[in-house]
Design a protein around this motif. Structure first.
Motif, mmCIF file in Angstrom:
data_model
loop_
_atom_site.group_PDB
_atom_site.id
_atom_site.type_symbol
_atom_site.label_atom_id
_atom_site.label_comp_id
_atom_site.label_asym_id
_atom_site.label_seq_id
_atom_site.Cartn_x
_atom_site.Cartn_y
_atom_site.Cartn_z
ATOM 1 N N HIS A 1 3.194 8.318 1.311
ATOM 2 C CA HIS A 1 3.350 9.858 0.523
ATOM 3 C C HIS A 1 3.264 10.956 1.526
ATOM 4 O O HIS A 1 2.256 11.031 2.473
ATOM 5 C CB HIS A 1 1.839 9.868 -0.527
ATOM 6 N N SER B 1 -7.071 2.788 4.343
ATOM 7 C CA SER B 1 -6.912 4.029 4.730
ATOM 8 C C SER B 1 -7.737 4.521 5.998
ATOM 9 O O SER B 1 -7.127 5.438 6.587
ATOM 10 C CB SER B 1 -7.303 5.018 3.290
ATOM 11 N N GLN C 1 1.773 13.552 1.198
ATOM 12 C CA GLN C 1 0.341 14.312 1.402
ATOM 13 C C GLN C 1 -0.386 13.433 2.430
ATOM 14 O O GLN C 1 -1.177 14.015 3.499
ATOM 15 C CB GLN C 1 -0.448 13.908 0.222
ATOM 16 N N HIS C 2 -0.210 12.333 2.879
ATOM 17 C CA HIS C 2 -0.850 11.267 3.575
ATOM 18 C C HIS C 2 -0.415 11.635 5.179
ATOM 19 O O HIS C 2 -0.904 11.856 6.047
ATOM 20 C CB HIS C 2 -0.552 9.905 3.488
ATOM 21 N N PHE D 1 0.901 -1.171 0.061
ATOM 22 C CA PHE D 1 0.227 -0.067 0.060
ATOM 23 C C PHE D 1 0.972 1.205 -0.036
ATOM 24 O O PHE D 1 1.174 1.794 1.083
ATOM 25 C CB PHE D 1 -0.965 0.175 1.241
ATOM 26 N N TYR E 1 0.431 4.363 -0.834
ATOM 27 C CA TYR E 1 -0.167 5.747 -0.460
ATOM 28 C C TYR E 1 0.326 6.101 0.953
ATOM 29 O O TYR E 1 0.308 7.214 1.120
ATOM 30 C CB TYR E 1 -1.639 5.741 -0.566
ATOM 31 N N GLN E 2 0.477 5.005 1.979
ATOM 32 C CA GLN E 2 0.731 5.525 3.322
ATOM 33 C C GLN E 2 2.129 6.120 3.459
ATOM 34 O O GLN E 2 2.338 6.799 4.498
ATOM 35 C CB GLN E 2 0.714 4.333 3.898
ATOM 36 N N GLN F 1 -10.948 8.331 -6.478
ATOM 37 C CA GLN F 1 -9.774 7.967 -5.907
ATOM 38 C C GLN F 1 -9.543 9.113 -4.698
ATOM 39 O O GLN F 1 -8.589 9.636 -4.849
ATOM 40 C CB GLN F 1 -8.558 7.715 -6.778
ATOM 41 N N ASN F 2 -10.390 8.859 -3.685
ATOM 42 C CA ASN F 2 -10.087 10.014 -2.471
ATOM 43 C C ASN F 2 -10.827 9.384 -1.348
ATOM 44 O O ASN F 2 -11.481 8.514 -1.196
ATOM 45 C CB ASN F 2 -10.950 11.394 -2.897
ATOM 46 N N TYR F 3 -10.335 10.256 -0.313
ATOM 47 C CA TYR F 3 -10.956 9.961 0.878
ATOM 48 C C TYR F 3 -11.260 11.426 1.553
ATOM 49 O O TYR F 3 -10.404 12.484 1.257
ATOM 50 C CB TYR F 3 -10.239 9.081 2.086
ATOM 51 N N PHE G 1 -13.008 4.434 -4.167
ATOM 52 C CA PHE G 1 -11.986 4.182 -5.282
ATOM 53 C C PHE G 1 -12.781 3.168 -6.319
ATOM 54 O O PHE G 1 -13.269 2.393 -6.057
ATOM 55 C CB PHE G 1 -10.862 3.188 -4.816
ATOM 56 N N TYR H 1 -7.914 -0.383 -0.551
ATOM 57 C CA TYR H 1 -7.302 0.742 -0.254
ATOM 58 C C TYR H 1 -8.219 1.613 0.797
ATOM 59 O O TYR H 1 -7.679 2.185 1.390
ATOM 60 C CB TYR H 1 -6.967 1.659 -1.692
#
Length: 248
Positions: free
Chosen positions: A129, A185, A131-132, A124, A126-127, A237-239, A154, A181
């Motif tokens: 990044h 998240s 931004q996160h 994973f 994204y974790q 693709q967002n939270y 997603f 994802y």
């Protein structure tokens, strides 16, 4: 700093276009070998990406004593088998999500990693990044108040019925492919596991996998996570993290 030498199990597109180039850009990792059941495919990718060694079977790569770790982007249904075999050959493992198809598979995988004293990680990305990290920083600062809700989505429209993501026997379905994802998240941001889960699915006509899934996670401290995944919807693709005085 020592260099981690990676072997790649399969010539999957995610490996060719994303992960192998990332390994090669790293200061402390190197892709030294790639394996495919079709040796010509392995040689083609190796030539394209300047990988030194090629193998015509996954077993041969796992027996290579130079390799420290393997990256596994195989079909979901093959993850458990090849993770365990990698562990048995004392290779650390980076496996594409989902790392397993059910809790029993996961327990067997974790047991193998512990038994052979190797590191195991689900990919994973994204974790890691920035931004996160910034989201977590804002939450910790209290800027949006007390967090009570998170929504994660997603989706993308998938029309090709021959796509591996739509084949049940290979571990297909929107939840395994992209919904994981959303769940990850929410659990990552809340830093806890849910106390209950409710989910519902729909299947496009003639298909034996979920093409849309949505649901709710509830947590012991009262927080809620709402998630959805889909192969039937436009790309999203967002939270969103919802607090008492603001949102992210």
């Amino acid at each position: 700093m020592s260099t981690v030498k990676f072997g790649i199990l399969s010539t999957a597109n995610i490996g060719k276009t994303q992960v192998i180039p990332a390994i090669q850009r790293s200061e402390n990792a190197e892709a030294v070998a790639i394996a495919s059941r079709n040796i010509n495919n392995a040689k083609e990718v190796a030539a394209e990406l300047s990988i030194e060694k090629t193998y015509g079977t996954y077993e041969e790569l796992l027996e290579d004593q130079e390799i420290d770790a393997v990256y596994i982007p195989l079909p979901n249904s093959l993850h458990k088998e090849w993770i365990i075999k990698a562990c048995e050959n004392k290779k650390h493992v980076l496996c594409e999500k989902p790392i397993a198809l059910n809790n029993q598979e996961l327990e067997e995988i974790v047991s193998a990693a512990n038994r052979h004293n190797v590191l195991l990680m689900e990919a994973f990305m994204y974790q890691f990044h920035p931004q996160h990290d910034k989201v977590k920083e804002i939450i910790a600062s209290g800027e949006i108040g007390e967090v009570s809700l998170m929504r994660a989505s997603f989706s993308f429209y998938l029309e090709d019925r021959s796509n591996i993501r739509l084949i049940n026997e290979l571990g297909g379905g929107s939840m395994y492919d992209v919904g994981c994802y959303t769940l990850h998240s929410i659990r990552n941001i809340f830093a806890q596991e849910p106390s209950s889960v409710f989910a519902t699915e729909t299947k496009r006509n003639g298909l034996d996998v979920d093409t849309t899934m949505s649901g709710v996670l509830t947590f012991a401290d009262g927080k809620m996570g709402v998630f959805d995944s889909s192969f039937d919807s436009v790309h999203r693709q967002n939270y969103e993290v919802v607090g008492s005085i603001g949102t992210i």
